[in-house]
Write a protein that holds these residues in place. Structure first.
Motif, short mmCIF file in Angstrom:
data_model
loop_
_atom_site.label_atom_id
_atom_site.label_comp_id
_atom_site.label_asym_id
_atom_site.label_seq_id
_atom_site.Cartn_x
_atom_site.Cartn_y
_atom_site.Cartn_z
N ASP A 71 0.83 -1.20 0.00
CA ASP A 71 0.00 0.00 0.00
C ASP A 71 0.87 1.26 0.00
N VAL A 72 1.95 1.22 0.78
CA VAL A 72 2.88 2.36 0.79
C VAL A 72 3.52 2.53 -0.59
N GLN A 73 3.89 1.41 -1.21
CA GLN A 73 4.52 1.47 -2.53
C GLN A 73 3.54 2.03 -3.56
N ARG A 74 2.31 1.55 -3.52
CA ARG A 74 1.32 1.95 -4.52
C ARG A 74 0.84 3.39 -4.30
N THR A 75 0.62 3.76 -3.07
CA THR A 75 0.01 5.05 -2.77
C THR A 75 1.02 6.18 -2.66
N HIS A 76 2.23 5.87 -2.19
CA HIS A 76 3.21 6.92 -1.92
C HIS A 76 4.48 6.79 -2.77
N ALA A 77 5.18 5.66 -2.62
CA ALA A 77 6.50 5.53 -3.25
C ALA A 77 6.43 5.67 -4.76
N SER A 78 5.38 5.14 -5.37
CA SER A 78 5.28 5.20 -6.83
C SER A 78 5.08 6.62 -7.34
N LYS A 79 4.76 7.57 -6.47
CA LYS A 79 4.55 8.97 -6.88
C LYS A 79 5.87 9.76 -6.95
N TYR A 80 6.95 9.18 -6.47
CA TYR A 80 8.24 9.89 -6.43
C TYR A 80 9.18 9.30 -7.48
N GLN A 81 10.03 10.15 -8.00
CA GLN A 81 10.89 9.74 -9.10
C GLN A 81 11.84 8.62 -8.69
N ASP A 82 12.41 8.71 -7.51
CA ASP A 82 13.34 7.66 -7.07
C ASP A 82 12.64 6.55 -6.30
N GLY A 83 11.33 6.61 -6.18
CA GLY A 83 10.58 5.57 -5.49
C GLY A 83 10.71 5.59 -3.99
N THR A 84 11.24 6.67 -3.44
CA THR A 84 11.43 6.77 -1.99
C THR A 84 10.70 7.98 -1.46
N PRO A 85 9.61 7.79 -0.75
CA PRO A 85 8.90 8.95 -0.18
C PRO A 85 9.68 9.53 0.99
N PRO A 86 9.52 10.80 1.26
CA PRO A 86 10.21 11.40 2.42
C PRO A 86 9.66 10.82 3.71
N PRO A 87 10.45 10.83 4.77
CA PRO A 87 9.96 10.32 6.05
C PRO A 87 8.82 11.16 6.58
N LEU A 88 7.88 10.50 7.14
CA LEU A 88 6.70 11.19 7.67
C LEU A 88 6.93 11.50 9.15
N THR A 89 6.70 12.73 9.53
CA THR A 89 6.84 13.12 10.94
C THR A 89 5.55 13.75 11.41
N SER A 90 5.25 13.53 12.65
CA SER A 90 4.04 14.09 13.22
C SER A 90 4.25 15.56 13.55
#
Length: 251
Positions: free
Chosen positions: A221-240
């Motif tokens: 789900d992370v790969q499909r929803t988030h990582a696939s939206k970034y060019q290098d496939g790595t979303p930035p870390p999420l912080t609260s």
């Protein structure tokens, strides 16, 4: 008086269940062999497959075994054989009598000893000697044909000697808990895809694979929803944005 402590039944190990409404018989049988290969990758153990006598299922199992080059022992559910014996015995003995029970048990013991062919021949001889008309002896002839046609599937003596099961009670139980308890509910209506999803989820839970599946699901789900939206496939870390917990206990 001595109290007898009941024996603790051993729990199944590496038991996995699954079912499908969408996939074909060949696809499900292929999954069956995939699971067997996972449990016995070197092929060191004998493979037994219990069936209820359905010809299409047997043919699919044998085709898959040939394509993979593996040896499987296809076994007919002994309870099905016992049902045919009861039907035949009712034509040779009075219903509800000790003679009927004795007749059935004696022949069933012979079947378990690998003598299904002899039992079939004996039933036919008994019907002939008594001069039973065709309509009366029909269940006897049906039982004899059933045993002769499936004699290669009724090598129960070999199965019992190796400790292999000869009845599909565990399979029937899985069908009830996996499928019927959820899908065979009065008044329930589901789409094909919805019913398939329900069975997959229940199979994961009963096979004790749900935790592994859920971790895999989150990663996908992370790969499909988030990582696939970034060019290098790595979303930035999420912080609260706040160190305060998002949820609080309400008394």
């Amino acid at each position: 008086m001595r109290l007898v402590t009941p024996e603790v039944r051993p729990r199944p190990v590496n038991k996995r269940v699954w079912a499908s409404l969408e996939r074909t018989l060949a696809e499900v049988v292929g999954e069956l062999f995939d699971e067997a290969s996972r449990l016995d990758p070197a092929g060191d153990r004998p493979w037994f497959v219990l069936i209820d006598g359905d010809g299409k299922l047997e043919a699919a199992i044998r085709r898959e075994a040939r394509s993979r080059g593996v040896l499987v022992h296809v076994v007919l559910d002994a309870i099905h054989a016992l049902q045919y014996l009861w039907s035949a015995g009712l034509k040779l003995n009075a219903e509800g009598t000790p003679a009927l029970e004795r007749w059935v048990l004696e022949r069933f013991e012979k079947v378990l000893n690998g003598e299904a062919v002899h039992v079939a021949a004996g039933m036919r001889r008994s019907a002939t000697k008594r001069g039973l008309p065709a309509n009366v002896r029909a269940p006897i002839d049906a039982a004899a044909r059933y045993f002769l046609k499936r004699k290669n599937l009724m090598r129960y003596d070999t199965c019992l000697a190796t400790g292999a099961p000869i009845a599909s009670g565990v399979i029937e139980g899985a069908c009830r808990t996996l499928i019927n308890d959820r899908l065979d509910v009065t008044g329930a209506r589901r789409s094909l895809g919805g019913a398939e999803a329900v069975m997959k989820l229940r199979a994961l839970i009963q096979s004790h694979d749900f935790d592994d599946y859920w971790e895999f699901h989150i990663q996908q789900d992370v790969q499909r929803t988030h990582a696939s939206k970034y060019q290098d496939g790595t979303p930035p870390p999420l912080t609260s944005p706040s160190k305060q917990p998002a949820l609080r206990i309400v008394k």
